[in-house]
Motif scaffolding. Structure first.
Motif, short mmCIF file in Angstrom:
data_model
loop_
_atom_site.label_atom_id
_atom_site.label_comp_id
_atom_site.label_asym_id
_atom_site.label_seq_id
_atom_site.Cartn_x
_atom_site.Cartn_y
_atom_site.Cartn_z
N GLU A 117 -2.50 -0.44 6.50
CA GLU A 117 -3.02 -1.49 6.02
C GLU A 117 -2.87 -2.89 6.51
O GLU A 117 -3.77 -3.71 6.68
CB GLU A 117 -2.58 -1.65 4.35
N GLY A 142 0.94 -1.07 -0.07
CA GLY A 142 -0.04 -0.11 -0.16
C GLY A 142 1.07 0.99 -0.12
O GLY A 142 0.41 2.47 0.50
N LEU A 159 0.48 5.58 -4.83
CA LEU A 159 0.65 4.25 -5.46
C LEU A 159 1.16 4.46 -7.08
O LEU A 159 0.54 4.20 -8.13
CB LEU A 159 -0.80 3.62 -5.51
N HIS A 198 -5.45 4.53 4.39
CA HIS A 198 -6.45 3.51 5.52
C HIS A 198 -6.30 3.91 6.71
O HIS A 198 -5.22 4.61 7.09
CB HIS A 198 -5.71 2.14 5.29
N VAL A 230 -9.04 4.61 -3.90
CA VAL A 230 -7.90 5.04 -4.52
C VAL A 230 -8.34 6.26 -5.21
O VAL A 230 -9.31 6.40 -5.63
CB VAL A 230 -7.14 4.12 -5.66
N PHE A 247 -11.15 1.03 5.24
CA PHE A 247 -10.13 0.85 4.09
C PHE A 247 -10.46 1.92 3.09
O PHE A 247 -11.70 2.06 2.92
CB PHE A 247 -10.51 -0.62 3.43
N SER A 300 1.10 3.68 2.91
CA SER A 300 0.18 3.45 3.88
C SER A 300 0.01 1.92 4.37
O SER A 300 -0.69 1.55 5.21
CB SER A 300 -1.28 3.40 3.16
N THR A 301 1.35 1.22 4.19
CA THR A 301 1.41 -0.01 4.35
C THR A 301 1.05 -0.48 5.97
O THR A 301 0.48 -1.45 6.32
CB THR A 301 2.61 -0.92 4.15
N ILE A 303 -3.93 6.79 -1.68
CA ILE A 303 -4.81 5.97 -0.88
C ILE A 303 -4.48 6.11 0.54
O ILE A 303 -3.46 6.56 0.90
CB ILE A 303 -4.49 4.45 -1.33
N CYS A 336 7.08 4.39 4.10
CA CYS A 336 6.38 3.46 4.92
C CYS A 336 7.10 3.58 6.32
O CYS A 336 5.97 3.68 7.45
CB CYS A 336 6.54 1.72 4.64
#
Lengths: 123, 148, 337
Positions: C115, C108, C310, C327, C190, C187, C111-112, C325, C279
């Motif tokens: 996520e 992501g 992304l 989350h 996009v 969640f 955003s990992t 994105i 990240c």
């Protein structure tokens, strides 16, 4: 050695060329490769229309050291080679004239590439 | 709202939002560092002609550029050039030093992927376009010169 | 609360974050949050030969740290969820190679962390796993060479650029134990508002952040004032200012309880322009100061929303715009039991 005012001219004109580059960087967000390409083509163009020689006569290192000089040598080499060896000159002229610079860049890059390691920017 | 219209409005809003940094310091730095590098080139050139009076003007310039290329390459290797470059911007990019730096820096960077496919192949990721465009442009000039 | 057909998932069993760990490089260690990180390394190679190997090692260390912090062993972890910025998320996959735990790679972009935490919470809440590990990492030098230029190139960074954080964060989520609890996850979609400047990630991600945040407030029927902290991932200075504007445009006012990880991780004089990104930025901020304050009870309810851009180098060279994105998860402090 040159007279002191020659250095002043070199400093001023060289600085101006770089200033022009910086304006391009700020106005167009150009990256290194694009800046270099722009100035090389500018050099080729100036040489082709025959104004580079008189400028270089006056500015000396002020235009020879910037990458414009590299472009000018490419064009000058091509023109001279066409004069001496005709069609073949189109192919051999440019790179022959600039071979020293390119070979030096590649050689030193190879040597220092082997010796040194990339370090994180510490700024 | 129309998506294209929305994106256009957003882009111009963002453009306006970006704080206008003062360009003057960076222009000034580019000017004096660039000027200094050119002056240094002139000094080398004069020294070469002074020490070896038999060297032709053209060869003296070639030597001068090679010295500058060596210095830039070395400074890149010891990790100093990127700091000067961050300070001077086009002041170090536009002189031949920038060309040298743009070949040495990827050579060092991509060494980890091997000598052949890393260092040698990636050496020209930035300088490649310069050599290609310069060569093609000079050939066009040669061709025009041949015809006329 | 019952599960509803909204973008937000409410967890009935509220999984616990039983262990956390953050590890950062030297520059981050000198930043504002230096004293809060679990570990600060003074070598950004982490004893390895290449930066890619260094990032991997960092991630392994973060996971080990989180497992120890939770007081469990690797055998208790039933699933490892992780992702990073490198092509084919190699840092995560190679780190997973060493631990012998089932692994799910997630991507992501920046955003990992949110996520993986959101996915992990779903799996734990649903009763499929008792304990899972979530982690992510980023390294300035690996990101720089993949997305931008060689490190030694003498170029100037554009004023809107951000600085990729060298760091890794890991969390252990479990249905049993003690610690802050994840009560809901949102969640994001996009969202692309047509920003094509790859050096202006903040502006590219802000619309996505706005979308997710508005959805979260709507779904949970809450207001910004209901939270002690609303933390966005790595919008940076410009991006978070844009988010505040966008939220105001939609009638939601973000107050002083809104903060951005990218903005708080570095000091002003560290020459990072718009702030941190990557990240590791949101992961290390969450797993240092925020977790500490959640455990001490200073924060009772926190929104953690990590944002990601992304893009790939290919898409931007082909002239595509940068999709964003976001989350979000809501974390409840320790002493609400």
């Amino acid at each position: 050695m040159s007279d002191w005012y020659v250095y002043l001219i070199v400093f001023g004109t060289g600085g101006l060329v770089c200033l022009l580059g910086q304006i391009l960087v700020i106005k167009t967000k150009m990256t290194t490769a694009r800046i270099l390409v722009t100035f090389v083509i500018l050099g080729v163009f100036l040489q082709a229309i025959g104004v580079y020689e008189p400028i270089s006569e006056f500015c000396k290192a002020g235009v020879n050291v910037p990458i414009i000089g590299f472009g000018a040598s490419l064009a000058k080499g091509a023109i001279n080679a066409v004069k001496s060896s005709g069609v073949l000159g189109i192919f051999t002229g440019g790179l022959t004239a600039t071979a020293g610079g390119i070979a030096a860049s590649v050689f030193f890059a190879f040597i220092f590439g082997i010796i040194f390691k990339a370090k994180t920017k510490k700024l | 709202m129309d998506e294209i219209e929305r994106n256009k409005r957003y882009n111009s809003y963002v453009e306006a939002k970006i704080a206008k940094t003062h360009a003057w310091p960076s222009l000034f730095n580019a000017f004096w560092v660039g000027g200094l590098i050119c002056t240094l080139g002139q000094v080398f050139n004069d020294l070469i002609l002074y020490i070896f009076p038999n060297v032709s003007t053209q060869s003296a310039w070639a030597y001068t550029l090679i010295i500058l290329i060596f210095l830039a390459s070395f400074l890149t290797g010891i990790g100093v050039f990127d700091k000067i470059g961050a300070f001077a911007g086009a002041g170090t990019i536009v002189p031949i030093t920038g060309f040298s730096n743009s070949i040495t820096s990827p050579a060092i960077e991509f060494k980890n992927e091997g000598i052949i496919f890393g260092m040698c192949a990636k050496m020209f990721i930035i300088a490649g376009p310069v050599i290609v465009s310069g060569t093609v442009a000079s050939m066009i000039v040669g061709l025009i010169y041949l015809i006329f | 609360m019952k599960k509803e057909e909204k973008q937000t998932i409410f967890f009935n069993n509220k999984p616990y974050i039983i262990g956390y760990y953050s590890i950062v490089g030297p520059k981050e260690g000198k930043g504002t949050l230096g004293e809060y990180f679990s570990e600060v390394s003074d070598d950004d190679f982490f004893g390895q030969k290449t930066y890619e190997k260094a990032e991997r090692t960092m991630l392994e260390k973060a996971l080990k740290g989180a497992v120890d912090n939770a007081g469990v062993s690797y055998d208790d972890i039933k699933l490892f969820l992780s992702g990073d910025l490198l092509n084919q998320i190699i840092s995560s996959s190679y780190a997973a190679r060493t631990i012998n735990i089932p692994y799910v790679g997630v991507f992501g972009a920046c955003s990992t962390m949110a996520e993986s935490l959101a996915l992990g919470s779903c799996l734990v809440d649903g009763g499929h796993f008792e304990t899972v590990a979530c982690a992510t990492s980023s390294h300035f030098s690996t990101a720089e060479r993949q997305f931008r230029f060689p490190l030694e190139l003498g170029n100037q960074r554009p004023p809107t650029a951000q600085w990729t954080v060298t760091g890794s964060g890991a969390d252990i989520i479990s249905s049993k134990g003690k610690g802050p609890r994840i009560i809901s996850a949102t969640f994001g979609k996009v969202v692309d508002f047509g920003i094509s400047d790859v050096n202006n990630m903040g502006a590219a991600m802000a619309p996505a952040a706005c979308d997710t945040l508005l959805t979260l407030f709507k779904d949970t029927k809450t207001k910004p004032e209901d939270y002690d902290l609303i933390l966005s991932g790595d919008l940076g200075k410009l991006g978070s200012e844009i988010l505040i504007d966008l939220m105001e445009y939609h009638g939601v006012k973000l107050g002083l309880n809104y903060k951005d990880c990218g903005q708080i991780i570095f000091k002003r004089n560290q020459n990072v322009l718009m702030g941190g990104s990557g990240c590791g930025c949101s992961a290390t901020v969450l797993n240092s100061i925020i977790m500490k304050k959640l455990i001490s009870g200073e924060y009772k309810k926190v929104i953690f929303m990590a944002t990601g851009a992304l893009l790939s180098t290919l898409s931007c060279q082909q002239g595509d715009t940068v999709p964003g994105i976001a989350h979000a998860i809501v974390i409840e402090g320790d002493n609400n039991e």
